[in-house]
Design a protein around this motif. Structure first.
Motif, short mmCIF file in Angstrom:
data_model
loop_
_atom_site.label_atom_id
_atom_site.label_comp_id
_atom_site.label_asym_id
_atom_site.label_seq_id
_atom_site.Cartn_x
_atom_site.Cartn_y
_atom_site.Cartn_z
N ASN A 28 -11.04 26.05 57.84
CA ASN A 28 -10.79 26.74 56.57
C ASN A 28 -9.50 26.24 55.92
OD1 ASN A 28 -9.00 27.84 58.37
ND2 ASN A 28 -9.41 29.98 57.84
N PHE A 29 -8.95 25.14 56.42
CA PHE A 29 -7.76 24.55 55.79
C PHE A 29 -8.15 24.06 54.39
CE2 PHE A 29 -5.02 20.70 55.15
CZ PHE A 29 -3.82 21.38 54.99
N PRO A 30 -7.48 24.53 53.33
CA PRO A 30 -7.98 24.29 51.96
C PRO A 30 -7.90 22.84 51.49
CG PRO A 30 -5.85 25.40 51.92
CD PRO A 30 -6.30 25.41 53.34
N ASP A 31 -7.03 22.01 52.07
CA ASP A 31 -6.86 20.65 51.59
C ASP A 31 -7.44 19.61 52.54
OD1 ASP A 31 -5.63 21.55 49.33
OD2 ASP A 31 -3.58 21.16 50.02
N ILE A 32 -8.47 20.00 53.27
CA ILE A 32 -9.04 19.07 54.26
C ILE A 32 -9.69 17.86 53.59
CG2 ILE A 32 -11.36 20.06 54.43
CD1 ILE A 32 -9.05 18.91 57.34
N LYS A 33 -10.03 17.96 52.30
CA LYS A 33 -10.63 16.85 51.57
C LYS A 33 -9.59 16.01 50.85
CE LYS A 33 -15.00 17.80 52.46
NZ LYS A 33 -15.87 16.88 53.22
N MET A 34 -8.32 16.30 51.08
CA MET A 34 -7.24 15.54 50.45
C MET A 34 -6.40 14.87 51.53
SD MET A 34 -5.93 18.15 47.48
CE MET A 34 -4.72 16.98 46.87
N LYS A 35 -5.66 13.85 51.13
CA LYS A 35 -4.67 13.30 52.04
C LYS A 35 -3.51 14.29 52.09
CE LYS A 35 -1.57 9.38 52.84
NZ LYS A 35 -1.13 8.03 52.39
N CYS A 36 -3.07 14.62 53.31
CA CYS A 36 -1.99 15.59 53.47
C CYS A 36 -0.97 15.09 54.48
CB CYS A 36 -2.54 16.93 54.00
SG CYS A 36 -3.84 17.67 53.03
N THR A 37 0.27 15.37 54.20
CA THR A 37 1.31 15.24 55.21
C THR A 37 1.77 16.66 55.52
OG1 THR A 37 3.08 14.98 53.58
CG2 THR A 37 2.02 12.99 54.38
N ILE A 38 1.64 17.03 56.77
CA ILE A 38 1.89 18.41 57.18
C ILE A 38 3.03 18.44 58.18
CG2 ILE A 38 0.89 20.49 58.21
CD1 ILE A 38 -1.88 19.39 57.44
N HIS A 39 4.08 19.18 57.84
CA HIS A 39 5.19 19.41 58.76
C HIS A 39 5.22 20.90 59.08
CE1 HIS A 39 6.62 15.76 56.44
NE2 HIS A 39 6.52 15.34 57.68
N SER A 40 5.25 21.21 60.35
CA SER A 40 5.25 22.62 60.76
C SER A 40 6.25 22.80 61.89
CB SER A 40 3.85 23.03 61.23
OG SER A 40 3.64 22.60 62.56
N ASP A 41 6.43 24.03 62.30
CA ASP A 41 7.31 24.32 63.43
C ASP A 41 6.75 23.77 64.74
OD1 ASP A 41 9.06 25.63 61.77
OD2 ASP A 41 8.19 27.62 62.12
#
Length: 698
Positions: A236-249
């Motif tokens: 259900n991640f909303p940007d799964i169809k986009m290129k994403c750079t994800i930084h998290s804890d």
């Protein structure tokens, strides 16, 4: 009575086969090739495609028994898409329905261990003015298959599994100075061949580079271990169809959408800045999936299937040399290694291949001096160095954001690290799209300070590429829309002449030139001077061109090395091709009206002239006249103002005299075979002097 049979002149008697009782030897003929290409990845295949189309005898081998089935490289950048369109390959690649990335989404940590989208940015912003402002994403194997099919049309077979075991430039046969031993991995039989050139596209673990003792220099001692996974996600991640750079804890990850509803995930497993770093550190599929699930919180993700998974170390490495003797060359991952984050590996390899191929063609066909081969290394190595400098910063910032999340940094420091990462992406998007590549001045790319030193100053003043920001030599020619006169089609001018090995002479007639009879003195003078015996243009015309059937050859009616396109400041119905000077009548399918809509020069009466800086302030009804010379690979060479005297032709003559071969041209290609290429519309283009003319497709 009997005889020995030996495979090569070097075969020892002890290994020859004995037939009977005599003592004489029958020597088998060593097979010869124009070019032997090692490796059937992106750089090797495209090199083979180009040279095979132009009639050269090419042997391409690969140590893998079958083409890439899954994984490996996956991104085609906007400039590469334009290049592939110009080669007639884009249509089949896009038929695989790749994912298209128009925007990149940036996600950063949020309170409670969650993530939040902090912004998006175009993958290829509008100021770049690209025809295809997106990155196409599909696995490397699909792209390889398109090129393998193209090779089959030209009669070049890909031999696999096979590897190279020895090579040397020994000049035992001056025409084929390189001796190569290739081993069939099924039979273990080693065969010796001779070739004019050897090209290594083997990948990072190159036998050729090792034997040449060419070192890979690393930009930074810091290296990384990455895991990469292709699969179908249920999320259900909303940007799964986009290129994403994800930084998290919980770490960082890069999301890349792919064809067939797949998604690629890149996750950094280890960095040499870690206290317990091990470059051979690995992780299982389940461990990477668990890490992705933690990073994507509060969103959920489960895998329906995993198509490909790999773990590998990454560092920014650059080869000291791309060739030592201009006979044995290297390209692609053999010469440069870097992270996959910016999607540059396959794209850089493609442009290595094209740069190498057209220069070999011009030398072997008798058009250019061998000195142009030196520009392959200088041009392509400089691009790779720019890429590695960017990638080094990009990888470091990607890692820095992770350190900020897990260290003692404040919220402000963490936010700054995230913003620095985004800023770097924005600042370099022109380069990563491919349109920021600018070759430095050399014998092919004019510059005021380094080129044509003996040209009189009054002729230097005709060169408009000195002060025209849109006509900078070494850069890609700006795109524009025009109307093709013969059929009233709205077309892309920069792609009308296909990648056929020719220099492209784009003639802009200017607003003071009328298509009416006797009202085009600039064009008449240019036509007469180019067709005059002794000019650079007429020197390389087919010796029997008047007997050749070039009626349907829109691009090379006179010479395999020059294509001409004329754009007139007039409405299409006003232009009668039969009333134009002789030269342009031969290029009847390459005559255009500058009356089409063009962004972003909306107020310009003549948009195509405006796009290349020939209209003052992009508006008004006054357009200058010029000849814009574009190299076979689409990079601008020189631009010269049109005059009513011989000035324009004299400047062009001086430019081409720098590297073309003097003396009588033999009217032949340097290839050792005749080939026929069928383009995507099923038309038999045939050969003229060994050159295949393939029509580009959309």
């Amino acid at each position: 009575m009997g005889f020995w049979i030996a495979d090569t002149l070097k075969t020892p008697l002890s290994t020859a086969k004995w037939h009977g009782a005599s003592s004489f030897i029958i020597m088998a003929q060593i097979e010869k090739y124009d070019v032997i290409v090692i490796g059937a990845g992106p750089v090797g295949l495209l090199t083979s495609v180009c040279l095979s189309r132009w009639g050269y005898k090419v042997k391409n081998i690969d140590n893998r028994p079958v083409p890439t089935a899954t994984g490996r490289a996956d991104g085609i950048q906007p400039r590469t898409l334009e290049m592939l369109r110009n080669m007639g390959l884009k249509r089949k690649i896009m038929a695989a329905d790749p994912a298209r990335v128009y925007e990149v989404a940036f996600w950063d940590p949020a309170p409670g261990g969650k993530i939040i989208r902090t912004g998006t940015y175009p993958s290829c912003p509008s100021f770049i003015d690209a025809r295809y402002p997106f990155t196409a994403l599909l696995h490397q194997g699909l792209i390889e298959r398109v090129m393998i099919e193209d090779l089959e049309k030209t009669g070049t077979t890909l031999e696999r599994p096979a590897t190279i075991t020895r090579f040397e430039t020994n000049n035992a046969d001056p025409a084929y100075p390189v001796e190569v031993d290739l081993k069939n991995l099924d039979s273990n039989v080693i065969t010796t061949y001779r070739t004019k050139y050897l090209f290594s596209g083997e990948g990072a673990r190159s036998f050729v580079r090792e034997q040449l003792q060419v070192q890979i220099r690393h930009k930074d001692p810091i290296s990384y271990v990455w895991g990469v996974m292709d699969g179908v996600l249920r999320t259900n991640f909303p940007d799964i169809k986009m290129k994403c750079t994800i930084h998290s804890d919980h770490g960082s990850i890069m999301v890349i959408p792919r064809e067939n509803n797949m998604v690629r995930l890149y996750i950094q497993i280890a960095s040499s800045t870690d206290k317990d770093f091990n470059p051979r550190k690995t992780a299982t599929v389940q461990e990477v999936q668990a890490a992705a699930q933690r990073i994507l919180q509060p969103y959920t993700c489960e895998w329906d299937r995993v198509a490909w998974y790999s773990v590998y170390p990454i560092g920014q490495g650059l080869a000291d040399r791309y060739t030592l003797d201009n006979r044995v060359f290297m390209g692609g991952d053999v010469c440069h290694t870097h992270s996959p984050k910016a999607g540059q590996g396959m794209n850089t390899a493609f442009h290595d291949a094209v740069n190498f191929a057209w220069k070999i063609h011009h030398v072997e066909s008798g058009f250019a001096d061998r000195s142009i081969l030196e520009t392959y290394e200088t041009e392509r190595r400089a691009v790779a160095e720019t890429l590695l400098n960017f990638d080094n910063k990009y990888a470091a910032l990607f890692s820095k954001t992770q350190q900020a999340q897990h260290g003692d940094s404040t919220a402000e420091q963490q936010a700054q690290a995230n913003q620095d990462f985004i800023n770097l992406f924005k600042e370099n998007c022109e380069f990563t799209s491919g349109f920021g590549v600018a070759y430095a001045p050399n014998i092919l790319n004019y510059s005021l300070s380094q080129s044509l030193p003996n040209l009189p100053s009054e002729l230097h003043s005709l060169i408009i590429s000195d002060d025209n920001a849109r006509l900078r030599p070494g850069r890609v020619m700006p795109n524009s829309n025009v109307t093709r006169v013969v059929d009233a089609n709205k077309v892309h001018l920069e792609n009308e002449i296909p990648f056929n090995g020719s220099f492209r002479l784009f003639v802009y007639a200017g607003s003071n030139t009328s298509p009416k009879p006797n009202q085009h003195p600039l064009l008449t003078t240019l036509s007469n001077n180019l067709l005059k015996p002794g000019s650079f243009y007429s020197h390389f015309m087919h010796h029997n061109h008047r007997q050749l059937d070039t009626h349907h050859d829109s691009n090379n009616p006179h010479s395999p090395f020059f294509s001409v396109a004329l754009t007139l400041c007039a409405k299409r119905p006003e232009i009668k091709i039969e009333e134009l000077p002789e030269l342009f009548q031969a290029y009847r399918d390459r005559v255009y009206a500058d009356d089409a809509f063009n962004e972003p020069v909306l107020n310009a009466t003549f948009g195509s002239h405006a796009k290349v800086g020939l209209v003052q302030n992009d508006s008004g009804e006054q357009a200058d006249a010029a000849v814009v010379v574009v190299r076979p690979d689409g990079h601008l060479a020189i631009a010269v103002r049109l005059t009513e005297d011989e000035g324009t032709t004299k400047v062009l003559q001086a430019y081409f005299d720098q590297f073309t071969k003097p003396g009588e041209w033999d009217g032949k290609s340097g290839s050792s075979r005749t080939s026929t290429y069928y383009n995507e519309r099923g038309q038999n283009r045939g050969l003229h002097g060994g050159t295949v003319f393939a029509k580009a497709s959309l």
